[in-house]
Design a protein around this motif. Sequence first.
Motif, PDB file in Angstrom:
ATOM      1  N   ARG A 154      29.016  45.922  54.338  1.00 16.76           N
ATOM      2  CA  ARG A 154      28.977  47.303  54.806  1.00 16.76           C
ATOM      3  C   ARG A 154      27.537  47.811  54.818  1.00 16.76           C
ATOM      4  N   LEU A 155      26.776  47.487  53.771  1.00 14.16           N
ATOM      5  CA  LEU A 155      25.375  47.874  53.691  1.00 14.16           C
ATOM      6  C   LEU A 155      24.576  47.289  54.845  1.00 14.16           C
TER       7      LEU A 155
ATOM      8  N   GLU B 166      19.228  46.774  47.733  1.00 13.56           N
ATOM      9  CA  GLU B 166      20.043  47.981  47.808  1.00 13.56           C
ATOM     10  C   GLU B 166      19.822  48.866  46.583  1.00 13.56           C
TER      11      GLU B 166
ATOM     12  N   ARG C 202      32.250  42.862  50.207  1.00 12.10           N
ATOM     13  CA  ARG C 202      32.576  43.814  51.267  1.00 12.10           C
ATOM     14  C   ARG C 202      31.530  44.935  51.339  1.00 12.10           C
ATOM     15  N   GLN C 203      31.111  45.435  50.170  1.00 13.81           N
ATOM     16  CA  GLN C 203      30.083  46.469  50.145  1.00 13.81           C
ATOM     17  C   GLN C 203      28.756  45.928  50.672  1.00 13.81           C
TER      18      GLN C 203
ATOM     19  N   THR D 104      26.632  55.285  57.360  1.00 12.85           N
ATOM     20  CA  THR D 104      27.934  54.714  57.073  1.00 12.85           C
ATOM     21  C   THR D 104      28.338  53.843  58.237  1.00 12.85           C
TER      22      THR D 104
ATOM     23  N   ASP E 110      29.858  49.631  43.396  1.00 10.53           N
ATOM     24  CA  ASP E 110      30.700  48.692  44.129  1.00 10.53           C
ATOM     25  C   ASP E 110      29.872  47.431  44.346  1.00 10.53           C
ATOM     26  N   TYR E 111      30.186  46.381  43.594  1.00 14.97           N
ATOM     27  CA  TYR E 111      29.404  45.145  43.654  1.00 14.97           C
ATOM     28  C   TYR E 111      30.064  44.081  44.528  1.00 14.97           C
ATOM     29  N   SER E 112      31.037  44.459  45.325  1.00 15.17           N
ATOM     30  CA  SER E 112      31.790  43.500  46.122  1.00 15.17           C
ATOM     31  C   SER E 112      30.991  42.994  47.315  1.00 15.17           C
TER      32      SER E 112
ATOM     33  N   VAL F 158      25.058  52.395  43.958  1.00 14.87           N
ATOM     34  CA  VAL F 158      26.513  52.291  43.925  1.00 14.87           C
ATOM     35  C   VAL F 158      26.959  51.305  42.844  1.00 14.87           C
TER      36      VAL F 158
ATOM     37  N   SER G 160      22.457  43.062  48.167  1.00 10.06           N
ATOM     38  CA  SER G 160      23.237  44.184  47.666  1.00 10.06           C
ATOM     39  C   SER G 160      23.119  44.293  46.157  1.00 10.06           C
TER      40      SER G 160
ATOM     41  N   ASP H  52      36.204  39.817  50.961  1.00 10.58           N
ATOM     42  CA  ASP H  52      36.742  39.710  49.617  1.00 10.58           C
ATOM     43  C   ASP H  52      38.063  38.967  49.579  1.00 10.58           C
TER      44      ASP H  52
END
Length: 267
Positions: free
Chosen positions: A134-135, A198, A130-131, A56, A126-128, A124, A158, A71
Amino acid sequence: MNPNAKHRRTDLWPTEMPRRSVLLGGGVLLGSAALGVAAALGPSAEHEVANAANATDAGDATGMAQAARPDESRSSRKTRKQGKGAPLIHSTSEWGARTPYRRATVLSRAPEYIVVHHTCTPNVTDYSLRQGFRLARSIQGAHMGQGWGDTGQHFTISRGGHIMEGRKGSLAAARRGRMVIGTHVAGANGYTVGIECEGTYNSVMPPRRLQDSLTELIAWLCRQYDLDPMKAIVPHMKFNDTDCCGYAFAPTLPRLRKRVAAALRSA
């Protein structure tokens, strides 16, 4: 290695899918196994083990602070002049990468293979963007947490289809037809470029948006490096005893090769 042979080592293509779930480069090594393998191989560029564990952003405050609010900002989505047919690739500075421990080694030649990986992380929803950022930070944090120089792979995609530069310098090198030495395939880092997808694809396929971005990215890389997609695109399991890029995904790479070839013809 023979620098004149673009597509060598066909003897390493497995006749059967390997069953081992420990991934050497571009995958997960859990608990003490990761530390044991890392200690045995050491931190050198040729023998680092890529570890995209379920990390994380905890403890990565620097990367979090450096990253833009993806985003909420349209500026990061503008089209870049990255070469003919280049997809939108977010650089390490955009996703808030940490400073690498060591400067990347850049070779003044093209790779022989483009290696497809999966991260062995959760699929996941979460397709943003931001994700995606983060990845990228999570992977870099996991790799550098083992004492490695930087992110092991060259590019990351992602599940939302967002493409990120992985190891610092990979994007600039590809634009010039050169390659950065990564740490994503044990024993073959000197002539391969790695792309992390991902998710975990042993029983399901990647989302269409990820597959579309993978096709675009590889088509661009094939143009930059003058590679034949029918020979150059391979799964990680070509080189190492691993289930990467997934028992469901890997057998479909012939279709990916055809899609990339079609994209190159239509460009």
